[in-house]
Design a protein around this motif. Structure first.
Motif, PDB file in Angstrom:
ATOM      1  N   LYS B 118       0.828  -1.204   0.000  1.00  0.00           N
ATOM      2  CA  LYS B 118       0.000   0.000   0.000  1.00  0.00           C
ATOM      3  C   LYS B 118       0.865   1.258   0.000  1.00  0.00           C
ATOM      4  CE  LYS B 118      -4.400  -0.868   2.327  1.00  0.00           C
ATOM      5  NZ  LYS B 118      -5.068  -0.714   3.604  1.00  0.00           N
ATOM      6  N   PHE B 119       1.859   1.265   0.878  1.00  0.00           N
ATOM      7  CA  PHE B 119       2.701   2.458   1.007  1.00  0.00           C
ATOM      8  C   PHE B 119       3.551   2.689  -0.238  1.00  0.00           C
ATOM      9  CE2 PHE B 119       2.554   4.621   5.127  1.00  0.00           C
ATOM     10  CZ  PHE B 119       1.643   3.812   5.788  1.00  0.00           C
ATOM     11  N   ILE B 122       2.252   5.114  -2.713  1.00  0.00           N
ATOM     12  CA  ILE B 122       2.025   6.517  -2.355  1.00  0.00           C
ATOM     13  C   ILE B 122       3.059   7.416  -3.019  1.00  0.00           C
ATOM     14  CG2 ILE B 122       2.022   8.163  -0.428  1.00  0.00           C
ATOM     15  CD1 ILE B 122       0.950   5.871   1.317  1.00  0.00           C
ATOM     16  N   ASP B 124       3.722  10.761  -2.299  1.00  0.00           N
ATOM     17  CA  ASP B 124       4.419  11.643  -1.366  1.00  0.00           C
ATOM     18  C   ASP B 124       5.590  10.893  -0.716  1.00  0.00           C
ATOM     19  OD1 ASP B 124       3.454  14.203   0.770  1.00  0.00           O
ATOM     20  OD2 ASP B 124       5.081  12.821   1.265  1.00  0.00           O
ATOM     21  N   ILE B 127       5.589  10.494   3.195  1.00  0.00           N
ATOM     22  CA  ILE B 127       4.621   9.519   3.722  1.00  0.00           C
ATOM     23  C   ILE B 127       5.003   8.105   3.299  1.00  0.00           C
ATOM     24  CG2 ILE B 127       2.187   8.799   3.624  1.00  0.00           C
ATOM     25  CD1 ILE B 127       1.417  11.693   3.766  1.00  0.00           C
TER      26      ILE B 127
END
Lengths: 99, 593
Positions: B118-119, B122, B124, B127
């Motif tokens: 999931k990360f 991302i 950004d 984050i």
């Protein structure tokens, strides 16, 4: 932040805007999740149709919400109106950050 | 003979002999996968929930003990505890236990793997990097689950503390009396462990890659934080040899520290200033205790890293005023921000560079972010009335950059005058000479700046065209290369012709093999890590300018680096045999400036 709270018997929602300069990064996410965990009701955040659990710091982080982004707080359960109000306040106080 | 010899980076010198004690270990790869019967599912879920809650409780207790000045640490600890209490993480792992009938450890691993995916999606950068926090949290919980988390409190007697890595939360309330030495698998010179060990003056090695594979709890080890080695299960001969060396080293340390406040003056009366390189206010005490006459290089990067927001002028001013007034009348030279674009806090927007060492970094970065640069300069100017303050720009490549930086300086001065804010109009402003182009144009630069500070670490890398962290070419990192010695001499001579002072703040300043040669060039000051000061002062006090000049003359006649190395070795061996015993590894041990 617009604060058109719509409350039915045991559900509530409000539109909020991410006001702090850095968006929902780790620190505000932690504060938000901790605040949400104080309530019994289910609370979610909705951005562009993506819905996440407001009690989960990890869920909030994966939103990667940037500054200025608007989202809907949705709550269901006995203390839903109170939960929505206090979380809206967190947003309007920019999670206690200066910028 | 020892069963195994490991190598690491010494961050605090000394020798220790004792039993290994692991505070934590890296857990990936060693997590057991077990299938469990259906009736064990609720129990396994409860075990996981308990481990998460316990780990979170512990962090919250640790957080309460963090001193107020380490607020950033406590915020990190706080977000880790919140992750441990995350219902999604808990439910996801409990779900795996139920659906796959697996043990809690494996389920947690799966839950973290899901999050990693999931990360990874991302955009950004900041984050996306928070997955590191999730991994750290998972490691902590895994060690709870596997019964590995060990408390130093439960141990009697003194041990050699080992860890995969030490996080701020691990070191809060640590019983330092029980620790003979520190060693970690991760980390570099400026890691938390290194800073802690230096401030406690406990021998320490970091970056020992094979540590966790090769050392088990309770094993006898020798930590040689002079040469950067760990001897696992040493033989009797080695124990004897190291006990003697440990004794000798402690006597030598005591002797040099006793005399460290005497001036660094040669027998024939040539005086050099000996200063320290530091990056934290906490190091000021060490500078003063170890005989440093001031700070020749204050690395200002710390306040800009590992945090979400840039420091503002007020915060920087407080930091700089505190430093200047504590060191006064001793001087402090602030080096303006020397970071690569890749290291500055993410809000400025990370950029991808194929070759960051030759990219947008240091003064180049500051000149592209003039507001950030000006805020720092204003803070340094405001601190200039609090003590003996100077400032220098890093990585100047030529006159154009120097003039452009000075333009920002002049705007800052003008603003402060207009606002009626006091500052020292005469504050010296110098440059670091660390690029070959600055060496070649030293005569020109010397006419437009107040002092030079030669940064040899970068100068060596840029001159010889090598990255010394690259194992394939690190053997070419040669401080005594004829090209380097000629470059340094050229810069010193150019400075003196223009009547300005020249200092040297690379690690060769702390190298007993290089110092007599630098003295021969008549360098005005040497700046080094605080721990090296007493030893270097001792060498200077036992030598004469005449012999240093003679050594320099002979060195410059040599055509190859091997010849030079041999000549210097022989000289040091005859004149300073103790230094040869204790510091022969220093050339390789200090970090990049």
């Amino acid at each position: 932040m617009s604060n058109e709270e719509t409350a039915q018997e045991d559900s509530a929602s409000a539109e909020v805007r991410v006001g702090n300069e850095l968006g929902l990064h780790a620190r505000p996410a932690a504060r938000l999740a901790k605040e949400a965990q104080r309530f019994a009701c289910d609370i979610s955040l909705v951005v562009d149709g993506q819905e996440v659990d407001a009690k989960s710091i990890l869920d909030i982080l994966t939103l990667a919400a940037s500054p200025g982004c608007t989202m809907t707080i949705r709550a269901k359960g006995s203390d839903a109106p109170l939960a929505v109000r206090s979380i809206s306040e967190l947003f309007s106080s920019r999670f206690g950050e200066e910028k | 003979m020892a069963r195994k010899v490991l190598t690491g980076i010494p961050v605090s010198s000394g020798i220790a002999i004792g039993k290994a004690f692991f505070m934590n270990r890296r857990l990936y790869g060693s997590i057991p996968r077990q299938s469990i019967a259906a009736h064990l599912v609720p129990g396994e879920q409860a075990r996981l929930c308990q481990a998460l809650a316990q780990a979170a409780d512990e962090l919250e207790t640790a957080r309460a003990q963090v001193p107020a000045e380490l607020r950033e640490h406590s915020l990190i600890i706080d977000s880790h505890a919140t992750i441990m209490r995350d219902p999604k993480l808990r439910d996801s792992a409990c779900g795996f236990i139920e659906r796959m009938r697996i043990n809690a450890e494996w389920a947690l691993l799966k839950a973290v793997k899901d999050l990693e995916d999931k990360f990874a999606a991302i955009e950004d950068e900041y984050i996306r990097q928070r997955i590191q926090d999730v991994r750290l949290v998972a490691d902590r919980v895994q060690s709870k689950l596997m019964g590995l988390a060990r408390e130093l409190r439960e141990i009697e007697g003194r041990i050699i503390l080992m860890a995969h890595d030490l996080a701020p939360a691990d070191t809060v309330g640590l019983e330092v009396d029980k620790i003979m030495a520190f060693t970690t698998a991760e980390g570099g010179k400026t890691s938390h462990t290194g800073i802690l060990a230096r401030s406690l003056q406990i021998p320490s090695l970091v970056g020992v890659q094979e540590l966790e594979d090769e050392v088990r709890d309770g094993q006898l080890v020798i930590i040689d934080a002079l040469k950067g080695r760990i001897l696992v299960e040493p033989g009797e001969d080695e124990i004897l040899e190291y006990s003697l060396l440990q004794n000798q080293f402690e006597l030598y340390q005591k002797a040099i520290i006793r005399n460290c406040h005497l001036p660094a003056e040669t027998i024939d009366g040539y005086r050099v200033q000996v200063l320290a390189n530091i990056e934290l206010f906490e190091e000021v005490a060490a500078v003063q205790d170890l005989g440093g006459e001031g700070v020749g290089l204050y690395r200002t990067e710390y306040s800009y890293m590992n945090r979400m927001t840039l420091p503002d002028e007020e915060e920087l001013t407080r930091e700089y005023v505190g430093l200047a007034s504590s060191l006064a009348p001793g001087k402090v030279v602030f080096r303006t921000l020397d970071l690569g674009a890749d290291k500055v806090v993410s809000q400025l927007g990370a950029i991808d560079e194929r070759n960051p060492a030759l990219g947008l970094r240091s003064i180049r970065f500051c000149l592209q972010h003039k507001e950030l640069f000006k805020a720092q300069i204003r803070a340094i100017l405001r601190a200039s009335v609090a003590g003996n303050v100077a400032m220098m720009y890093p990585m100047i490549s030529g006159l154009r950059e120097l003039r452009e930086a000075n333009k920002v300086l002049n705007i800052a001065r003008h603003e402060l005058r207009a606002e009626g804010v006091p500052f020292n109009e005469e504050m010296p402003v110098g440059i670091m000479v660390e690029l070959p182009s600055a060496v070649m144009t030293a005569e020109l630069l010397a006419k437009e700046t107040d002092f030079f500070s030669i940064g040899t670490n970068d100068l060596i890398q840029y001159s010889l065209g090598i990255d010394r962290t690259n194992k394939n070419v690190s053997y070419l990192y040669q401080p005594l290369h004829p090209a380097i010695l000629r470059s340094i001499k050229h810069v010193v001579d150019a400075a003196h012709q223009s009547g300005i002072e020249v200092s040297l703040c690379g690690e060769v300043a702390a190298d007993p093999f290089c110092v007599p040669i630098l003295m021969g060039m008549q360098i005005d000051s040497l700046s080094m890590n605080p721990q090296a000061i007493p030893g270097i002062k001792r060498i200077i006090r036992q030598t004469t300018m005449a012999e240093c000049k003679d050594l320099l003359r002979r060195v410059l006649e040599c055509r190859t680096v091997n010849k030079i190395n041999k000549l210097v070795m022989d000289t040091i061996f005859q004149r300073f045999p103790e230094e040869l015993t204790f510091f022969s590894s220093l050339i390789e041990s200090e970090d990049l400036i």
